[in-house]
Design an enzyme around this catalytic site. Structure first.
Site, PDB file in Angstrom:
ATOM      1  N   HIS A  82      24.228  12.523  34.898  1.00 35.50           N
ATOM      2  CA  HIS A  82      23.658  13.840  35.144  1.00 35.50           C
ATOM      3  C   HIS A  82      23.365  14.527  33.830  1.00 35.50           C
ATOM      4  O   HIS A  82      24.150  14.454  32.892  1.00 35.50           O
ATOM      5  CB  HIS A  82      24.625  14.699  35.958  1.00 35.50           C
ATOM      6  CG  HIS A  82      23.925  15.826  36.641  1.00 35.50           C
ATOM      7  ND1 HIS A  82      23.382  15.711  37.897  1.00 35.50           N
ATOM      8  CD2 HIS A  82      23.649  17.091  36.235  1.00 35.50           C
ATOM      9  CE1 HIS A  82      22.808  16.847  38.241  1.00 35.50           C
ATOM     10  NE2 HIS A  82      22.958  17.699  37.251  1.00 35.50           N
ATOM     11  N   ASP A 161      25.889  24.361  46.390  1.00 37.49           N
ATOM     12  CA  ASP A 161      25.161  24.271  45.116  1.00 37.49           C
ATOM     13  C   ASP A 161      23.657  24.371  45.351  1.00 37.49           C
ATOM     14  O   ASP A 161      22.956  25.020  44.583  1.00 37.49           O
ATOM     15  CB  ASP A 161      25.490  22.984  44.364  1.00 37.49           C
ATOM     16  CG  ASP A 161      24.706  22.917  43.066  1.00 37.49           C
ATOM     17  OD1 ASP A 161      24.832  23.871  42.263  1.00 37.49           O
ATOM     18  OD2 ASP A 161      23.919  21.986  42.865  1.00 37.49           O
ATOM     19  N   ARG A 168      20.091  31.077  41.460  1.00 39.31           N
ATOM     20  CA  ARG A 168      20.255  31.235  40.005  1.00 39.31           C
ATOM     21  C   ARG A 168      18.922  31.069  39.287  1.00 39.31           C
ATOM     22  O   ARG A 168      18.645  31.755  38.304  1.00 39.31           O
ATOM     23  CB  ARG A 168      21.257  30.195  39.481  1.00 39.31           C
ATOM     24  CG  ARG A 168      22.684  30.520  39.856  1.00 39.31           C
ATOM     25  CD  ARG A 168      23.607  29.340  39.557  1.00 39.31           C
ATOM     26  NE  ARG A 168      23.569  28.940  38.182  1.00 39.31           N
ATOM     27  CZ  ARG A 168      23.675  27.671  37.757  1.00 39.31           C
ATOM     28  NH1 ARG A 168      23.818  26.694  38.625  1.00 39.31           N
ATOM     29  NH2 ARG A 168      23.628  27.388  36.484  1.00 39.31           N
ATOM     30  N   SER A 183      28.297  23.630  39.229  1.00 40.37           N
ATOM     31  CA  SER A 183      27.096  23.116  39.878  1.00 40.37           C
ATOM     32  C   SER A 183      27.029  21.592  39.725  1.00 40.37           C
ATOM     33  O   SER A 183      26.848  20.851  40.697  1.00 40.37           O
ATOM     34  CB  SER A 183      25.864  23.773  39.247  1.00 40.37           C
ATOM     35  OG  SER A 183      24.698  23.086  39.567  1.00 40.37           O
ATOM     36  N   LYS A 187      28.458  18.501  42.763  1.00 41.88           N
ATOM     37  CA  LYS A 187      27.541  17.482  43.296  1.00 41.88           C
ATOM     38  C   LYS A 187      28.096  16.081  43.046  1.00 41.88           C
ATOM     39  O   LYS A 187      28.038  15.217  43.901  1.00 41.88           O
ATOM     40  CB  LYS A 187      26.172  17.570  42.601  1.00 41.88           C
ATOM     41  CG  LYS A 187      25.342  18.749  43.007  1.00 41.88           C
ATOM     42  CD  LYS A 187      23.921  18.608  42.489  1.00 41.88           C
ATOM     43  CE  LYS A 187      23.769  19.016  41.052  1.00 41.88           C
ATOM     44  NZ  LYS A 187      23.264  20.342  40.795  1.00 41.88           N
TER      45      LYS A 187
HETATM   46  N1  URA Z   1      22.019  21.038  36.257  1.00 38.66           N
HETATM   47  C1  URA Z   1      22.674  21.340  37.400  1.00 38.66           C
HETATM   48  O1  URA Z   1      22.802  20.515  38.286  1.00 38.66           O
HETATM   49  N2  URA Z   1      23.176  22.563  37.514  1.00 38.66           N
HETATM   50  C2  URA Z   1      23.081  23.504  36.558  1.00 38.66           C
HETATM   51  O2  URA Z   1      23.578  24.587  36.746  1.00 38.66           O
HETATM   52  C3  URA Z   1      22.396  23.190  35.373  1.00 38.66           C
HETATM   53  C4  URA Z   1      21.865  21.937  35.244  1.00 38.66           C
END
Ligand code: URA
Length: 434
Positions: A82, A161, A168, A183, A187
């Site tokens: 990620h 999220d 956001r 966040s 996930k």
């Molecule tokens: N990537 C994400 O999944 N969440 C964030 O808040 C910022 C980048």
């Protein structure tokens, strides 16, 4: 419990309890707490911060807001990666099929664009037919059959999220350390990966502008990962200029396809190989990062990574004719090249401005629910440290609206800074945290 009291408590700089945080997350997901109160609390969190216990509670509440996948019945070890978000970051498109083609299953939940940073799902959806709204059963079945699946939040994984992310994006509450940690990690935890490589970006095109902030974010995510028994490695990588050349959804898919065909796309290929190498190491396929990088490079050179990419896109409903012949992907009506009006060494690029320029062309969302124009974007022909001569192409702009194109051109030119003296090129990575 009342949400207004929780907002006021955080506004006044106090620490929230796990129960208060769970109350907020449940209430927001169920629709009992409206967007305006959620936005107020997000802003209070952005301004006042959260400690580790609060961030941990927020992460777990978000992870448990939907289903929690267990993948052990499908594969003994599933890896994920990620990025914290950047400009021109299409690394997942290359790295996930490469790693999956090495025999390591990759199950990934991705996000959409957020502020100036692009989102992998938006990029993939520029391929006609690509479905990012898989059910849990489809997610698991594809992981088993293809060894690679990449879906959005629709799978009822961490739905909190999904909702908060969209809010956001349009309320100026993205660059908050606890909100980014929770966040991303919610996930990852919900999607059931055992091993996770985090690509933490730092610089003008990242949410973290300083190395100290990026380290704090990386360490925060590694700590949360450990708490829940996941293997996590965080890389801190440069985002003081867009990664590769392309910024914009379909343009980035084209660049990723070129890299999967073995093309050297400036810094992009090397970045992908390092991330893939770390995933292969964490997943136990190799004993060192260097061996992982070699294996990833061989997998691209042999065509196996490309074949896995096609298989994955087809499995998720994408029309492979568009990736076999990427010229068919959405393309813009107006194509303009911007050339240098002065010479010098390129000293800096305001990468977030480049990201926002693409958003202003229609390549991202200015309001929740805005439709994306997949064709628009920018190609940047120069890198920090390059010597530039008058008349040399700096950008190629892809637009579908004359007015927006003219404004974008000016904005792009303002995003570059030149120096008479030579400038040291930027590194790709700054640090690695385990
Ligand atoms: N990537 C994400 O999944 N969440 C964030 O808040 C910022 C980048």
């Amino acid at each position: 419990m009342r949400i207004i009291e929780i907002i006021e408590k955080k506004r006044d700089g106090h620490i929230l309890t796990a129960e208060e945080i769970e109350f907020f997350i449940h209430g927001y997901v169920d629709g009992d707490i409206p967007d305006y109160q959620a936005a107020a609390l997000l802003m209070a969190i952005l301004l006042c911060g959260m400690d580790d216990d609060e961030t941990g509670a927020l992460t777990l509440a978000m992870a448990h807001s939907g289903e929690m996948l267990t993948l052990q019945d499908i594969a003994p070890l599933v890896v994920d990666k990620h990025s914290t978000g950047g400009v021109g970051d299409k690394v997942s498109l290359v790295v996930t099929p490469t790693v999956a083609a090495c025999g390591l299953p990759v199950g990934k939940m991705s996000g959409r664009g957020l502020g100036f940073s692009g989102g992998t799902l938006d990029k993939l959806e520029s391929i006609p037919g690509y479905r990012s709204d898989l059910t849990v059963a489809e997610f698991k079945a594809q992981l088993q059959q293809v060894g690679l699946v990449l879906s959005g939040q629709s799978v009822n994984l961490a739905p909190a999220d999904g909702k908060l992310y969209a809010l956001r994006d349009v309320t100026g509450t993205v660059p908050s350390l606890p909100l980014i940690v929770s966040s991303i990690m919610s996930k990852k935890i919900a999607a059931g990966a055992d091993a996770i490589v985090l690509d933490v970006k730092v610089g003008t095109g990242a949410f973290m502008k300083t190395l100290d902030d990026a380290r704090a974010l990386a360490e925060g995510m590694v700590r949360i990962g450990k708490r829940v028994g996941r293997r996590v490695t965080a890389l801190i990588s440069d985002m003081n200029q867009p990664l590769g050349r392309a910024v914009g959804n379909a343009l980035e898919v084209r660049e990723a396809i070129a890299a999967l065909h073995g093309e050297e796309v400036v810094d992009f290929r090397e970045h992908c190989l390092v991330v893939a190498g770390e995933m292969l190491l964490l997943g136990g396929k190799v004993d060192t990062v260097e061996a992982g990088i070699d294996l990833a490079a061989q997998t691209i050179a042999s065509g196996a990574a490309w074949e896995k990419f096609r298989e994955w896109i087809a499995a998720q409903g994408g029309d492979v004719r568009y990736v076999d012949d990427p010229i068919r992907l959405p393309h813009a009506r107006i194509v303009e090249t911007v050339v240098a009006s002065r010479s010098g060494f390129l000293a800096h690029i305001q990468a977030d401005e480049i990201g926002m320029t693409v958003v202003s062309l229609g390549g991202g969302r200015e309001q929740k629910g805005d439709l994306i124009d997949y064709a628009v974007g920018v190609e940047i022909h120069v890198k920090v440290g390059d010597r530039v001569e008058v008349g040399q192409p700096l950008f190629t702009l892809y637009a579908n609206d004359e007015g927006k194109c003219a404004t974008a051109m000016q904005r792009l030119l303002r995003s570059l800074g030149f120096s008479e003296a030579p400038v040291v090129p930027l590194p790709l990575f700054y640090d690695r945290i385990q």
